[in-house]
Design a protein around this motif. Sequence first.
Motif, PDB file in Angstrom:
ATOM      1  N   TRP A   1      66.702  19.595 -13.947  1.00 44.17           N
ATOM      2  CA  TRP A   1      66.779  20.100 -15.326  1.00 44.17           C
ATOM      3  C   TRP A   1      68.211  20.531 -15.672  1.00 44.17           C
ATOM      4  CZ3 TRP A   1      62.476  19.407 -18.168  1.00 44.17           C
ATOM      5  CH2 TRP A   1      61.251  19.334 -17.506  1.00 44.17           C
ATOM      6  N   VAL A   2      69.125  20.421 -14.703  1.00 40.02           N
ATOM      7  CA  VAL A   2      70.481  20.961 -14.870  1.00 40.02           C
ATOM      8  C   VAL A   2      71.452  19.797 -15.051  1.00 40.02           C
ATOM      9  CG1 VAL A   2      72.285  22.334 -13.764  1.00 40.02           C
ATOM     10  CG2 VAL A   2      69.873  22.942 -13.437  1.00 40.02           C
ATOM     11  N   LYS A   3      71.908  19.623 -16.287  1.00 40.87           N
ATOM     12  CA  LYS A   3      72.779  18.475 -16.582  1.00 40.87           C
ATOM     13  C   LYS A   3      74.203  18.700 -16.066  1.00 40.87           C
ATOM     14  CE  LYS A   3      70.052  15.683 -19.102  1.00 40.87           C
ATOM     15  NZ  LYS A   3      69.959  15.002 -20.346  1.00 40.87           N
ATOM     16  N   ARG A   4      74.647  19.967 -16.106  1.00 40.98           N
ATOM     17  CA  ARG A   4      76.023  20.242 -15.634  1.00 40.98           C
ATOM     18  C   ARG A   4      75.970  20.539 -14.135  1.00 40.98           C
ATOM     19  NH1 ARG A   4      76.654  24.603 -19.610  1.00 40.98           N
ATOM     20  NH2 ARG A   4      78.141  25.464 -18.121  1.00 40.98           N
ATOM     21  N   ALA A   5      75.751  19.468 -13.373  1.00 48.42           N
ATOM     22  CA  ALA A   5      75.514  19.620 -11.930  1.00 48.42           C
ATOM     23  C   ALA A   5      76.713  20.260 -11.227  1.00 48.42           C
ATOM     24  CB  ALA A   5      75.214  18.252 -11.319  1.00 48.42           C
ATOM     25  N   ASP A   6      77.924  19.904 -11.635  1.00 48.57           N
ATOM     26  CA  ASP A   6      79.100  20.457 -10.940  1.00 48.57           C
ATOM     27  C   ASP A   6      79.187  21.974 -11.109  1.00 48.57           C
ATOM     28  OD1 ASP A   6      79.910  18.001  -9.958  1.00 48.57           O
ATOM     29  OD2 ASP A   6      81.112  17.550 -11.730  1.00 48.57           O
TER      30      ASP A   6
ATOM     31  N   GLU B   1      74.459   8.857  -3.690  1.00 50.67           N
ATOM     32  CA  GLU B   1      75.928   8.744  -3.724  1.00 50.67           C
ATOM     33  C   GLU B   1      76.524   9.732  -4.730  1.00 50.67           C
ATOM     34  OE1 GLU B   1      73.756   6.175  -3.962  1.00 50.67           O
ATOM     35  OE2 GLU B   1      74.047   5.409  -1.931  1.00 50.67           O
ATOM     36  N   ASP B   2      75.897   9.831  -5.892  1.00 51.19           N
ATOM     37  CA  ASP B   2      76.384  10.732  -6.938  1.00 51.19           C
ATOM     38  C   ASP B   2      76.363  12.183  -6.436  1.00 51.19           C
ATOM     39  OD1 ASP B   2      76.741  12.341  -9.164  1.00 51.19           O
ATOM     40  OD2 ASP B   2      75.017  11.604 -10.275  1.00 51.19           O
ATOM     41  N   TYR B   3      75.202  12.634  -5.907  1.00 53.37           N
ATOM     42  CA  TYR B   3      75.097  14.055  -5.552  1.00 53.37           C
ATOM     43  C   TYR B   3      75.935  14.376  -4.322  1.00 53.37           C
ATOM     44  CZ  TYR B   3      73.023  18.364  -7.121  1.00 53.37           C
ATOM     45  OH  TYR B   3      72.860  19.618  -7.682  1.00 53.37           O
ATOM     46  N   ARG B   4      75.964  13.445  -3.353  1.00 53.09           N
ATOM     47  CA  ARG B   4      76.799  13.668  -2.162  1.00 53.09           C
ATOM     48  C   ARG B   4      78.266  13.842  -2.577  1.00 53.09           C
ATOM     49  NH1 ARG B   4      77.133  12.523   3.322  1.00 53.09           N
ATOM     50  NH2 ARG B   4      75.208  11.351   3.509  1.00 53.09           N
ATOM     51  N   ALA B   5      78.732  12.970  -3.475  1.00 51.59           N
ATOM     52  CA  ALA B   5      80.140  13.050  -3.904  1.00 51.59           C
ATOM     53  C   ALA B   5      80.425  14.399  -4.571  1.00 51.59           C
ATOM     54  CB  ALA B   5      80.462  11.891  -4.843  1.00 51.59           C
ATOM     55  N   ARG B   6      79.485  14.867  -5.390  1.00 53.39           N
ATOM     56  CA  ARG B   6      79.700  16.163  -6.062  1.00 53.39           C
ATOM     57  C   ARG B   6      79.784  17.302  -5.048  1.00 53.39           C
ATOM     58  NH1 ARG B   6      78.743  15.701 -11.590  1.00 53.39           N
ATOM     59  NH2 ARG B   6      77.652  13.798 -12.172  1.00 53.39           N
ATOM     60  N   LEU B   7      78.875  17.266  -4.051  1.00 50.40           N
ATOM     61  CA  LEU B   7      78.852  18.326  -3.025  1.00 50.40           C
ATOM     62  C   LEU B   7      80.147  18.302  -2.220  1.00 50.40           C
ATOM     63  CD1 LEU B   7      75.160  17.833  -1.846  1.00 50.40           C
ATOM     64  CD2 LEU B   7      76.068  19.913  -2.911  1.00 50.40           C
ATOM     65  N   GLU B   8      80.550  17.106  -1.813  1.00 46.43           N
ATOM     66  CA  GLU B   8      81.741  17.004  -0.956  1.00 46.43           C
ATOM     67  C   GLU B   8      83.006  17.368  -1.735  1.00 46.43           C
ATOM     68  OE1 GLU B   8      80.005  13.936   2.398  1.00 46.43           O
ATOM     69  OE2 GLU B   8      81.359  13.113   0.891  1.00 46.43           O
TER      70      GLU B   8
END
Length: 254
Positions: free
Chosen positions: A104-109, A165-172
């Motif tokens: 539900w959270v669009k601004r994931a970063d 790939e998207d979420y891993r990249a944001r976390l890293e």
Amino acid sequence: MASTQTWDPDRYAKNARFVAELGMPLVELLAPRQAERILDLGCGDGALTMKLAAMGCDVVGVDSSAPQIEAARKLGLDAWVMSAEALNYETEFDAVFSNAALHWVKRADDAIAGVWRALKPGGRFVAEMGGCGCVEKIRATLLAALARRGRDGKAADPWYFPTVEDYRARLERRGFRVDYIALLARPTPLPGDVTGWLETFAESFIKCVDEHGRKAFIAEVRDALAPKLRDANGTWIADYVRLRLSAIKPPAAR
Ligand code: BEZ
């Protein structure tokens, strides 16, 4: 367009109790230890937060819905209205846990940055959310029914279902070490008719239709979904895909 989704604790308890019940594998991945200080991000009505408290954790719940936090407080939980994109904690938690909230959270970063700040060095972030392809049949059917009414439902779409790939990249990018991340198909039997699911989770789409046309809209979506999601016994099975992850804020990080 901002999401117009609202949360009614009674409706949620009737149609969505399975969300917390299916969260136990995530609790096992968290492997909470006695007296650990844990933030339950998107705690909803506190059903899983209670499980963490019963395991001896010092747990705090946050959720952007005031009615859900009121329900969590009635269970005796330490719970606060706070959006995932504006977490207000500093180096305080051994772990941040989140079940079925981050889609539900669009601004994931912004959410990931808040989790990072909230964690002590060495702290873990264990989460599960809808992942790429989640409820795709439901979403496509909602969008098609809106298109037939001349509405573009994409602007009202409240969900963010990322790829690995998207979420891993944001976390890293934020500095996390990702120990585990995977997409898991999880066809999910619903406690009743899909109508209850739509009324509970798809409010942002339903509100694109004039009030007097909403009943017919929901019935039309339901009928279009029946051949796709209802099995031979009449059980509705939603096409859920989960993104499950476990990541560490490295011990040397600040
Ligand atoms: C969930 O709670 O996992 C969920 C809610 C709405 C859409 C898809 C998944």
